[in-house]
Design a protein around this motif. Structure first.
Motif, short mmCIF file in Angstrom:
data_model
loop_
_atom_site.label_atom_id
_atom_site.label_comp_id
_atom_site.label_asym_id
_atom_site.label_seq_id
_atom_site.Cartn_x
_atom_site.Cartn_y
_atom_site.Cartn_z
N MET B 25 16.55 -48.17 -3.33
CA MET B 25 15.82 -47.03 -2.76
C MET B 25 16.16 -46.81 -1.28
O MET B 25 16.27 -45.67 -0.82
N ALA B 26 16.32 -47.90 -0.54
CA ALA B 26 16.55 -47.77 0.90
C ALA B 26 17.89 -47.11 1.24
O ALA B 26 18.08 -46.66 2.37
N GLY B 28 18.59 -44.34 0.39
CA GLY B 28 18.20 -42.95 0.64
C GLY B 28 17.13 -42.82 1.70
O GLY B 28 16.56 -41.74 1.86
N GLY B 29 16.86 -43.89 2.43
CA GLY B 29 15.71 -43.89 3.34
C GLY B 29 15.98 -43.45 4.76
O GLY B 29 15.08 -43.34 5.57
N GLY B 30 17.24 -43.24 5.11
CA GLY B 30 17.56 -42.81 6.46
C GLY B 30 17.63 -43.96 7.46
O GLY B 30 17.80 -43.75 8.65
N GLY B 31 17.52 -45.21 6.97
CA GLY B 31 17.60 -46.36 7.86
C GLY B 31 18.95 -47.04 7.78
O GLY B 31 19.98 -46.41 7.56
N ILE B 113 22.19 -37.09 -5.31
CA ILE B 113 20.89 -37.63 -5.71
C ILE B 113 21.19 -38.78 -6.67
O ILE B 113 21.69 -38.57 -7.78
N ASP B 145 24.61 -35.50 2.35
CA ASP B 145 23.25 -36.03 2.32
C ASP B 145 23.13 -36.91 1.08
O ASP B 145 23.73 -36.61 0.04
N THR B 146 22.37 -37.98 1.19
CA THR B 146 22.13 -38.85 0.04
C THR B 146 20.65 -39.12 -0.12
O THR B 146 19.99 -39.49 0.84
N LYS B 147 20.14 -38.88 -1.30
CA LYS B 147 18.77 -39.24 -1.64
C LYS B 147 18.83 -40.20 -2.83
O LYS B 147 19.76 -40.12 -3.65
N VAL B 148 17.84 -41.09 -2.90
CA VAL B 148 17.75 -42.02 -4.03
C VAL B 148 16.38 -41.85 -4.69
O VAL B 148 15.37 -41.74 -3.98
N VAL B 149 16.37 -41.78 -6.01
CA VAL B 149 15.10 -41.70 -6.75
C VAL B 149 14.96 -42.96 -7.61
O VAL B 149 15.95 -43.62 -7.93
#
Lengths: 353, 353
Positions: B25-26, B28-31, B113, B145-149
């Motif tokens: 998950m992280a 996609g967390g921006g950290g 995603i 951009d990367t997001k994780v679900v």
């Protein structure tokens, strides 16, 4: 202007007659049902000449050769929350990324990935919200795409937006232009979006008036630029919060940034929630706040300009850039001690945007 | 040029040291983990000055004020198939939509995603494939951009791409410019992509040499335009196939289109599969074929130009535009009978792109 925000309840116009009550796989198949979704849902909401040409892409005339181009996907849960929804987030988020380049937002594309079974009314409300915030920031939705995945292979609605804008600055705005001596300006208080999402998701009620700061920042940013302030860098604070934005810029600029803890405005209800949950507000997500790097000599004037805008009434100087240690971010506490601010390594809250 | 296509097996360089073996998950967390993915995965693959500025968006100089802008999301299953993968599809698909506007593809954004647990090696292979096809068509990936679900809320990888290109035609190319008397040209045989995906998904093996037609069409289209052919409309054949493309254009143009069944090239293995499965090839998805509308007087010359390109060796005239019934598409059979072609109302095959 949280009190003036539209609530989702305002989008009370019903789903158009003739649409299914739920999304089915064929809505993403490129046949009749895809067509119907475009004709009855998307064109009436977003209609403009480019979209109405019903072509594979939009043919556009730009006012200038210099443009900004960006994208973000949105997977926020829940889809609706106080102060916004996935639709307003998806439009404002990309508008904000363009603004951070010093660009006037002009055109947006929208890609929906829908889960089979999604209530049509949910999509309708999201689309109406996108229409409303797009109009407010003056960006036109000129092309789009819809895909549908089987039940259990998605999560209601995912949205991607990509935007282009016309660059409105002579000097380039980017982390590499940050200089020692620059002041770090923050446009407002932090943490509202992160705590709102978490509270909504978990069913907590810290404060009745807590809502997301979700807003389009193009107006306030273009105002700053049009006053001739020498802006070196802009960054909106999204997932990762103030801390991650500062670290990314310090690393890219190869300078040290020091901020004063006491100068960073944190709303009382956000501070209270952070104390209960053990969060540090500088890592909380925001969707309507940004930092600006300007020469110290311009900083007071820049703050005044920001404060004249409703979205910048709490704007302030929170720190400065130093030659110091390249890539380091430090925070001076109220007691005068200093600590190193690092990026979060895990994840404070997933799916915040 | 199917035989010259890269196979995924060619991208044999290993995942960079230091990355997790699976997406968490992280990422996609921006950290820190998002940062690591950018530094170790995306920048080495897609690196260019715009991306390396590590800003919220890309600042770009366009060669002209007239641009095309488009987007598509890709949710194809399986992620890898003979002749392509979700990565090559995502780059070529958007390149093709730009080409259909008569634009030279210039810049691309990519939004991932990802589903928690996705093997890092899978993402790596997709990214290498995107790098390779982007280079072939000369488009630069300038923002992403990367997001994780969470596991079970996505399906491995979804990709959105948005693209901008510089318009290279004086006359506008769009369905509303189609005229009675125009010839309908088809760039090659149809149905390869649809049957390949279905065969891969279901484990059928109709023919060993069946593979997707996935390809970038910008070269062949810009060639046609640079020869000065008066092109009224272009449309690539994707989900919905030749039939849906014709119906959409007939409706937007408000003219009748008639095609000759015998003129539409269908590969033997696709025809065989269709006979077994009861599919009509004109509804099958393609990812490297397009139709062009040109005045009849220009049609022979246009076919010659198309045939000179490897992707157009089977190009032919398949029909014509008539004043007739606005919005109607008819197909004349080998026996001389005529039938109305409509859009498919359900879905022949889900998640084909």
């Amino acid at each position: 202007m949280p009190s003036e925000k539209k609530s989702i309840a305002d989008f009370s116009c019903p789903v158009p007659v003739g649409l299914y009550s739920n999304i089915v796989m064929a809505h993403g198949g490129g046949g009749k049902l895809s067509h119907q979704l475009i004709e009855k849902m998307f064109l009436p909401a977003f209609g403009n000449p480019a979209l109405e040409s019903r072509h594979d892409g939009a043919s556009l005339e730009m006012p200038s050769h210099k443009i900004a181009f960006t994208t973000d996907s949105y997977v926020v849960q829940p889809l609706f929350f106080p102060g916004g929804d996935i639709g307003s987030l998806a439009v404002n988020g990309t508008v904000n990324d363009l603004a951070m380049c010093g660009a006037r937002p002009l055109y947006l594309t929208v890609g929906f990935i829908l889960e089979e079974g999604l209530p049509m009314d949910t999509l309708w409300r999201v689309v109406q919200s996108m229409k409303s915030v797009a109009r407010e920031s003056g960006i036109e939705i000129v092309a789009g795409d819809t895909k549908v995945v089987e039940r259990g292979k998605g999560d209601g609605i995912f949205i991607n937006t990509a935007g282009i804008g016309a660059l409105e600055t002579k000097q380039p705005i980017s982390p590499v232009h940050v200089r020692p001596g620059d002041a770090v300006l923050l446009s407002g208080d932090i943490g509202r979006h992160g705590i709102t999402i978490m509270a909504t998701r978990e069913g907590f009620e810290f404060e009745t008036d807590l809502e997301s700061d979700c807003a389009a920042l193009s107006g306030i940013v273009l105002g700053l630029l049009s006053e001739g302030v020498e802006v070196h860098c802009l960054r909106d604070l999204t997932r990762g919060g103030l801390a991650s934005a500062l670290v990314e810029i310090a690393e890219a600029a190869q300078h040290q940034i020091e901020i004063q803890e006491a100068k960073v405005p944190v709303p009382e209800n956000v501070r209270g929630a952070c104390e209960i949950l053990g969060f540090d507000p500088i890592y909380l997500a925001n969707e309507g706040r940004f930092i600006a790097f300007v020469p110290a000599s311009e900083s007071e004037r820049a703050v005044e300009i920001l404060r004249a805008h409703p979205l910048g009434k709490d704007a302030c100087i929170i720190g400065s850039v130093m030659a110091g240690s390249p890539g380091l971010v430090t925070q001076r506490s109220r007691l005068g001690t200093s600590r190193i601010i690092d990026m979060i390594s895990g994840e404070q809250m997933p799916r915040i945007c």
